[in-house]
Design a protein around this motif. Sequence first.
Motif, PDB file in Angstrom:
ATOM      1  N   LEU A 160       7.683  36.961  53.801  1.00  0.00           N
ATOM      2  CA  LEU A 160       8.119  38.326  53.513  1.00  0.00           C
ATOM      3  C   LEU A 160       8.125  38.596  52.010  1.00  0.00           C
ATOM      4  N   GLN A 161       8.714  37.672  51.237  1.00  0.00           N
ATOM      5  CA  GLN A 161       8.783  37.864  49.790  1.00  0.00           C
ATOM      6  C   GLN A 161       7.384  37.868  49.167  1.00  0.00           C
ATOM      7  N   SER A 162       6.504  37.005  49.665  1.00  0.00           N
ATOM      8  CA  SER A 162       5.140  36.943  49.131  1.00  0.00           C
ATOM      9  C   SER A 162       4.360  38.216  49.437  1.00  0.00           C
ATOM     10  N   LEU A 163       4.495  38.726  50.664  1.00  0.00           N
ATOM     11  CA  LEU A 163       3.815  39.965  51.032  1.00  0.00           C
ATOM     12  C   LEU A 163       4.328  41.152  50.220  1.00  0.00           C
ATOM     13  N   MET A 164       5.622  41.121  49.900  1.00  0.00           N
ATOM     14  CA  MET A 164       6.188  42.188  49.066  1.00  0.00           C
ATOM     15  C   MET A 164       5.622  42.143  47.653  1.00  0.00           C
ATOM     16  N   VAL A 165       5.351  40.949  47.146  1.00  0.00           N
ATOM     17  CA  VAL A 165       4.763  40.818  45.804  1.00  0.00           C
ATOM     18  C   VAL A 165       3.315  41.280  45.802  1.00  0.00           C
ATOM     19  N   LEU A 166       2.583  41.040  46.882  1.00  0.00           N
ATOM     20  CA  LEU A 166       1.168  41.406  46.954  1.00  0.00           C
ATOM     21  C   LEU A 166       0.946  42.915  46.856  1.00  0.00           C
ATOM     22  N   ARG A 167       1.971  43.703  47.161  1.00  0.00           N
ATOM     23  CA  ARG A 167       1.832  45.147  47.086  1.00  0.00           C
ATOM     24  C   ARG A 167       2.012  45.687  45.668  1.00  0.00           C
ATOM     25  N   LEU A 168       2.448  44.835  44.741  1.00  0.00           N
ATOM     26  CA  LEU A 168       2.740  45.278  43.378  1.00  0.00           C
ATOM     27  C   LEU A 168       1.477  45.410  42.542  1.00  0.00           C
ATOM     28  N   THR A 169       1.563  46.261  41.518  1.00  0.00           N
ATOM     29  CA  THR A 169       0.484  46.444  40.557  1.00  0.00           C
ATOM     30  C   THR A 169       0.890  45.808  39.238  1.00  0.00           C
ATOM     31  N   PHE A 170       0.016  44.988  38.660  1.00  0.00           N
ATOM     32  CA  PHE A 170       0.296  44.306  37.404  1.00  0.00           C
ATOM     33  C   PHE A 170      -0.595  44.868  36.302  1.00  0.00           C
ATOM     34  N   CYS A 171      -0.032  44.946  35.107  1.00  0.00           N
ATOM     35  CA  CYS A 171      -0.761  45.528  33.975  1.00  0.00           C
ATOM     36  C   CYS A 171      -1.164  44.441  32.978  1.00  0.00           C
ATOM     37  N   ILE A 218       8.111  37.221  38.377  1.00  0.00           N
ATOM     38  CA  ILE A 218       6.872  37.912  38.750  1.00  0.00           C
ATOM     39  C   ILE A 218       7.141  39.388  39.016  1.00  0.00           C
ATOM     40  N   ILE A 219       8.224  39.680  39.722  1.00  0.00           N
ATOM     41  CA  ILE A 219       8.560  41.077  40.018  1.00  0.00           C
ATOM     42  C   ILE A 219       8.756  41.869  38.729  1.00  0.00           C
ATOM     43  N   HIS A 220       9.392  41.258  37.748  1.00  0.00           N
ATOM     44  CA  HIS A 220       9.655  41.954  36.488  1.00  0.00           C
ATOM     45  C   HIS A 220       8.396  42.185  35.668  1.00  0.00           C
ATOM     46  N   LEU A 221       7.300  41.496  35.970  1.00  0.00           N
ATOM     47  CA  LEU A 221       6.039  41.713  35.263  1.00  0.00           C
ATOM     48  C   LEU A 221       5.276  42.924  35.791  1.00  0.00           C
ATOM     49  N   ALA A 222       5.638  43.387  36.980  1.00  0.00           N
ATOM     50  CA  ALA A 222       4.893  44.477  37.602  1.00  0.00           C
ATOM     51  C   ALA A 222       5.118  45.790  36.862  1.00  0.00           C
ATOM     52  N   CYS A 223       4.066  46.614  36.820  1.00  0.00           N
ATOM     53  CA  CYS A 223       4.203  47.925  36.194  1.00  0.00           C
ATOM     54  C   CYS A 223       4.347  49.029  37.238  1.00  0.00           C
ATOM     55  N   SER A 224       4.372  48.656  38.519  1.00  0.00           N
ATOM     56  CA  SER A 224       4.642  49.618  39.583  1.00  0.00           C
ATOM     57  C   SER A 224       6.119  49.561  39.957  1.00  0.00           C
ATOM     58  N   ASP A 225       6.530  50.419  40.864  1.00  0.00           N
ATOM     59  CA  ASP A 225       7.934  50.488  41.278  1.00  0.00           C
ATOM     60  C   ASP A 225       8.329  49.215  42.033  1.00  0.00           C
ATOM     61  N   THR A 226       9.378  48.574  41.567  1.00  0.00           N
ATOM     62  CA  THR A 226       9.820  47.301  42.171  1.00  0.00           C
ATOM     63  C   THR A 226      11.160  47.430  42.887  1.00  0.00           C
ATOM     64  N   PHE A 227      11.606  48.666  43.112  1.00  0.00           N
ATOM     65  CA  PHE A 227      12.923  48.864  43.731  1.00  0.00           C
ATOM     66  C   PHE A 227      13.007  48.188  45.089  1.00  0.00           C
ATOM     67  N   LEU A 228      11.984  48.393  45.941  1.00  0.00           N
ATOM     68  CA  LEU A 228      11.995  47.810  47.279  1.00  0.00           C
ATOM     69  C   LEU A 228      11.965  46.285  47.214  1.00  0.00           C
ATOM     70  N   ASN A 229      11.190  45.740  46.257  1.00  0.00           N
ATOM     71  CA  ASN A 229      11.154  44.279  46.090  1.00  0.00           C
ATOM     72  C   ASN A 229      12.520  43.726  45.721  1.00  0.00           C
ATOM     73  N   ASP A 230      13.200  44.425  44.792  1.00  0.00           N
ATOM     74  CA  ASP A 230      14.533  43.981  44.378  1.00  0.00           C
ATOM     75  C   ASP A 230      15.513  44.024  45.540  1.00  0.00           C
ATOM     76  N   VAL A 231      15.431  45.075  46.331  1.00  0.00           N
ATOM     77  CA  VAL A 231      16.340  45.213  47.475  1.00  0.00           C
ATOM     78  C   VAL A 231      16.124  44.074  48.477  1.00  0.00           C
TER      79      VAL A 231
END
Length: 307
Positions: A157-168, A183-196
């Motif tokens: 679940l956590q890995s699939l949630m990371v795969l949806r993120l966009t990195f800059c 890794i989540i903090h490196l994303a430039c897309s919205d990470t609210f759902l990942n954090d939750v």
Amino acid sequence: MDLGNDTRISEFLLLGFSEDPELQPILFGLFLSMHLITVLGNLLIILASVSDSHLHSPMYFFLSNLSFADICFVSTTVPQMLNVQTWSKVISYTGCITQMDFFLLFVGLDNFLLTVMAYDRFVAICHPLRYAVIMNPRLCAFLVLVSWILSVLNSLLQSLMVLRLTFCTDLEIPHFFCELNQIIHLACSDTFLNDVVMYLAVMLLGGGCLTGILYSYSKIVSSVRAISSAQGKCKAFSTCASHLLVVSLFYCTCLGVYLSSATHSSHSSATASVMYTVVTPMLNPFIYSLRNKDIKRALKRLFRRMQ
């Protein structure tokens, strides 16, 4: 490295502990030694538990599974750390996600197995006459299987949630392995759902397991207090002393990492993470073998057969 706003990045850069070239050989020797000690120590626990008929009991069945999880746990992160000797701190995008997935799997498995072992000690001390009936082989196998299933589901679940993120462009991870939060903090897309999802998993799985352990030991303490003889109390406490020490190390170091990441720099968090990712799995075999006469005897018999 692709610097575009695209999820199809090729690699991350693990900053590790230090850029000082003089420290690289020292770090390499230190982590290599710790890795070898961890693998050898836990492997001996597994071999002793499997080969000695005196250790064919639920407690040692769970202990051998914990040792296997610890071997896989350190093998997920330490080999990448050993690249400090070759100055290779680059890890591919696929390799990073894979490492993160397996890391979450085995840290979760450790968490569940420690909870199962606490339940085993609760039954042994609070219901000694029914222990063999309650902790039958079918239940033991079921508890381990459920631990694996929950760990795999959480890591996927956590890995699939990371795969949806966009990195800059900022793809430097201030850590020695691909840690989920970093890794989540490196994303430039919205990470609210990942954090939750991440914090819910920590609260439900980590908090739930810790609550189960504390409840088990509260019942154990109540039962031990009801024992009249001092010798009986000491014997009861000695059966769970090793497990309690391992639990304390695991959760205290995890809590230390959380507090370090919240109040200090990422490099401080990386240093603190060494405690529960490397040091704790290395100490577990020593904790269980030094305080356990059955394992000592089993190891002596194992060494005699190997000669």
